[in-house]
Design a protein around this motif. Structure first.
Motif, PDB file in Angstrom:
ATOM      1  N   LYS A 152     -39.100 -23.352  38.637  1.00 54.86           N
ATOM      2  CA  LYS A 152     -38.276 -23.330  37.435  1.00 54.86           C
ATOM      3  C   LYS A 152     -39.018 -22.696  36.263  1.00 54.86           C
ATOM      4  CE  LYS A 152     -36.386 -27.023  34.907  1.00 54.86           C
ATOM      5  NZ  LYS A 152     -35.720 -28.323  34.886  1.00 54.86           N
ATOM      6  N   ALA A 153     -40.295 -23.002  36.107  1.00 52.54           N
ATOM      7  CA  ALA A 153     -41.099 -22.418  35.032  1.00 52.54           C
ATOM      8  C   ALA A 153     -41.269 -20.908  35.233  1.00 52.54           C
ATOM      9  CB  ALA A 153     -42.458 -23.097  34.956  1.00 52.54           C
ATOM     10  N   LEU A 154     -41.537 -20.485  36.465  1.00 50.51           N
ATOM     11  CA  LEU A 154     -41.664 -19.049  36.744  1.00 50.51           C
ATOM     12  C   LEU A 154     -40.347 -18.327  36.499  1.00 50.51           C
ATOM     13  CD1 LEU A 154     -43.888 -18.916  39.940  1.00 50.51           C
ATOM     14  CD2 LEU A 154     -44.451 -18.093  37.658  1.00 50.51           C
ATOM     15  N   HIS A 155     -39.258 -18.933  36.882  1.00 49.25           N
ATOM     16  CA  HIS A 155     -37.953 -18.327  36.647  1.00 49.25           C
ATOM     17  C   HIS A 155     -37.705 -18.163  35.148  1.00 49.25           C
ATOM     18  CE1 HIS A 155     -33.755 -17.341  37.161  1.00 49.25           C
ATOM     19  NE2 HIS A 155     -33.437 -18.295  36.309  1.00 49.25           N
ATOM     20  N   LEU A 156     -38.027 -19.162  34.379  1.00 49.58           N
ATOM     21  CA  LEU A 156     -37.853 -19.094  32.931  1.00 49.58           C
ATOM     22  C   LEU A 156     -38.728 -17.994  32.323  1.00 49.58           C
ATOM     23  CD1 LEU A 156     -36.515 -20.365  30.462  1.00 49.58           C
ATOM     24  CD2 LEU A 156     -38.488 -21.890  30.307  1.00 49.58           C
ATOM     25  N   ILE A 157     -39.963 -17.882  32.771  1.00 45.60           N
ATOM     26  CA  ILE A 157     -40.853 -16.827  32.279  1.00 45.60           C
ATOM     27  C   ILE A 157     -40.304 -15.455  32.629  1.00 45.60           C
ATOM     28  CG2 ILE A 157     -43.141 -15.802  32.613  1.00 45.60           C
ATOM     29  CD1 ILE A 157     -44.170 -18.722  32.906  1.00 45.60           C
ATOM     30  N   PHE A 158     -39.838 -15.279  33.853  1.00 48.05           N
ATOM     31  CA  PHE A 158     -39.304 -13.979  34.264  1.00 48.05           C
ATOM     32  C   PHE A 158     -38.034 -13.615  33.498  1.00 48.05           C
ATOM     33  CE2 PHE A 158     -41.519 -14.568  38.558  1.00 48.05           C
ATOM     34  CZ  PHE A 158     -42.606 -13.819  38.123  1.00 48.05           C
ATOM     35  N   VAL A 159     -37.187 -14.582  33.250  1.00 40.63           N
ATOM     36  CA  VAL A 159     -35.950 -14.299  32.491  1.00 40.63           C
ATOM     37  C   VAL A 159     -36.286 -13.911  31.056  1.00 40.63           C
ATOM     38  CG1 VAL A 159     -33.872 -15.369  31.546  1.00 40.63           C
ATOM     39  CG2 VAL A 159     -34.435 -15.678  33.942  1.00 40.63           C
ATOM     40  N   VAL A 160     -37.212 -14.616  30.445  1.00 40.89           N
ATOM     41  CA  VAL A 160     -37.588 -14.311  29.061  1.00 40.89           C
ATOM     42  C   VAL A 160     -38.223 -12.931  28.967  1.00 40.89           C
ATOM     43  CG1 VAL A 160     -39.160 -14.985  27.199  1.00 40.89           C
ATOM     44  CG2 VAL A 160     -37.754 -16.703  28.322  1.00 40.89           C
ATOM     45  N   THR A 161     -39.121 -12.584  29.879  1.00 37.84           N
ATOM     46  CA  THR A 161     -39.758 -11.263  29.820  1.00 37.84           C
ATOM     47  C   THR A 161     -38.762 -10.154  30.130  1.00 37.84           C
ATOM     48  OG1 THR A 161     -40.542 -11.479  32.106  1.00 37.84           O
ATOM     49  CG2 THR A 161     -42.070 -12.102  30.343  1.00 37.84           C
ATOM     50  N   THR A 211     -42.920   3.144  26.384  1.00 36.35           N
ATOM     51  CA  THR A 211     -41.675   2.923  27.114  1.00 36.35           C
ATOM     52  C   THR A 211     -41.933   2.798  28.610  1.00 36.35           C
ATOM     53  OG1 THR A 211     -40.507   4.195  25.434  1.00 36.35           O
ATOM     54  CG2 THR A 211     -39.364   3.830  27.516  1.00 36.35           C
ATOM     55  N   LYS A 212     -42.785   3.658  29.128  1.00 38.67           N
ATOM     56  CA  LYS A 212     -43.105   3.614  30.562  1.00 38.67           C
ATOM     57  C   LYS A 212     -43.778   2.294  30.930  1.00 38.67           C
ATOM     58  CE  LYS A 212     -45.408   6.342  34.092  1.00 38.67           C
ATOM     59  NZ  LYS A 212     -46.205   7.541  34.365  1.00 38.67           N
ATOM     60  N   ARG A 213     -44.722   1.877  30.113  1.00 42.86           N
ATOM     61  CA  ARG A 213     -45.403   0.613  30.390  1.00 42.86           C
ATOM     62  C   ARG A 213     -44.449  -0.567  30.280  1.00 42.86           C
ATOM     63  NH1 ARG A 213     -51.079   1.374  27.107  1.00 42.86           N
ATOM     64  NH2 ARG A 213     -52.062   2.764  28.635  1.00 42.86           N
ATOM     65  N   LEU A 214     -43.604  -0.570  29.249  1.00 46.32           N
ATOM     66  CA  LEU A 214     -42.651  -1.664  29.081  1.00 46.32           C
ATOM     67  C   LEU A 214     -41.723  -1.764  30.281  1.00 46.32           C
ATOM     68  CD1 LEU A 214     -41.302  -3.850  27.262  1.00 46.32           C
ATOM     69  CD2 LEU A 214     -39.833  -2.029  26.417  1.00 46.32           C
ATOM     70  N   TRP A 215     -41.191  -0.625  30.720  1.00 42.96           N
ATOM     71  CA  TRP A 215     -40.209  -0.658  31.801  1.00 42.96           C
ATOM     72  C   TRP A 215     -40.838  -0.973  33.144  1.00 42.96           C
ATOM     73  CZ3 TRP A 215     -35.350  -1.475  31.736  1.00 42.96           C
ATOM     74  CH2 TRP A 215     -34.592  -1.250  32.884  1.00 42.96           C
ATOM     75  N   TYR A 216     -41.933  -0.275  33.497  1.00 40.57           N
ATOM     76  CA  TYR A 216     -42.490  -0.408  34.842  1.00 40.57           C
ATOM     77  C   TYR A 216     -43.474  -1.560  35.012  1.00 40.57           C
ATOM     78  CZ  TYR A 216     -40.312   3.983  36.024  1.00 40.57           C
ATOM     79  OH  TYR A 216     -39.407   4.969  36.258  1.00 40.57           O
ATOM     80  N   ILE A 217     -44.055  -2.057  33.936  1.00 37.15           N
ATOM     81  CA  ILE A 217     -45.055  -3.129  34.068  1.00 37.15           C
ATOM     82  C   ILE A 217     -44.489  -4.484  33.665  1.00 37.15           C
ATOM     83  CG2 ILE A 217     -47.301  -3.937  33.245  1.00 37.15           C
ATOM     84  CD1 ILE A 217     -48.151  -1.028  33.005  1.00 37.15           C
ATOM     85  N   ILE A 218     -43.543  -4.512  32.712  1.00 43.07           N
ATOM     86  CA  ILE A 218     -43.017  -5.794  32.222  1.00 43.07           C
ATOM     87  C   ILE A 218     -41.586  -6.039  32.680  1.00 43.07           C
ATOM     88  CG2 ILE A 218     -42.462  -7.119  30.157  1.00 43.07           C
ATOM     89  CD1 ILE A 218     -44.831  -5.709  28.796  1.00 43.07           C
ATOM     90  N   THR A 219     -40.684  -5.117  32.361  1.00 39.45           N
ATOM     91  CA  THR A 219     -39.258  -5.387  32.579  1.00 39.45           C
ATOM     92  C   THR A 219     -38.871  -5.322  34.056  1.00 39.45           C
ATOM     93  OG1 THR A 219     -38.839  -4.440  30.405  1.00 39.45           O
ATOM     94  CG2 THR A 219     -36.939  -4.748  31.842  1.00 39.45           C
ATOM     95  N   TRP A 220     -39.201  -4.260  34.724  1.00 39.90           N
ATOM     96  CA  TRP A 220     -38.770  -4.085  36.112  1.00 39.90           C
ATOM     97  C   TRP A 220     -39.339  -5.150  37.051  1.00 39.90           C
ATOM     98  CZ3 TRP A 220     -34.841  -1.878  38.151  1.00 39.90           C
ATOM     99  CH2 TRP A 220     -34.797  -1.589  39.511  1.00 39.90           C
ATOM    100  N   PRO A 221     -40.632  -5.468  37.016  1.00 39.84           N
ATOM    101  CA  PRO A 221     -41.126  -6.527  37.926  1.00 39.84           C
ATOM    102  C   PRO A 221     -40.521  -7.899  37.638  1.00 39.84           C
ATOM    103  CG  PRO A 221     -42.952  -5.233  37.138  1.00 39.84           C
ATOM    104  CD  PRO A 221     -41.756  -4.808  36.346  1.00 39.84           C
ATOM    105  N   SER A 222     -40.187  -8.175  36.380  1.00 45.36           N
ATOM    106  CA  SER A 222     -39.633  -9.495  36.083  1.00 45.36           C
ATOM    107  C   SER A 222     -38.166  -9.606  36.474  1.00 45.36           C
ATOM    108  CB  SER A 222     -39.812  -9.837  34.606  1.00 45.36           C
ATOM    109  OG  SER A 222     -39.093  -8.938  33.795  1.00 45.36           O
ATOM    110  N   ALA A 223     -37.513  -8.463  36.716  1.00 43.42           N
ATOM    111  CA  ALA A 223     -36.131  -8.517  37.189  1.00 43.42           C
ATOM    112  C   ALA A 223     -36.146  -8.832  38.666  1.00 43.42           C
ATOM    113  CB  ALA A 223     -35.423  -7.195  36.933  1.00 43.42           C
TER     114      ALA A 223
END
Length: 67
Positions: A9-18, A55-67
């Motif tokens: 549940k905590a990991l899911h919350l972290i991934f949704v927030v990121t 933008t590249k770092r945000l999308w490929y390192i933070i947003t895409w893996p957390s989806a």
């Protein structure tokens, strides 16, 4: 499985927030990129390169893996 429920549940919350943070911040980077095209020549290239990297770092390192 019960003892891992809070961790999942905590990991899911972290991934949704990121994921949402990335989705809300990437349009702001696009707006900065458009505003950078109005700058004079040396600033334009420097800002454009930096914003592309951000933008590249945000999308490929933070947003895409957390989806």
């Amino acid at each position: 499985m019960g003892e891992y429920y809070n961790y999942i549940k905590a990991l899911h919350l972290i991934f949704v927030v990121t994921w949402f943070a990335g989705l809300f911040y990437i349009p702001r980077l696009f707006i900065y990129h458009i505003e950078a095209t109005d700058k004079p020549s040396p600033d334009k290239e420097i800002l454009s390169d930096q914003l592309k990297l951000m933008t590249k770092r945000l999308w490929y390192i933070i947003t895409w893996p957390s989806a």
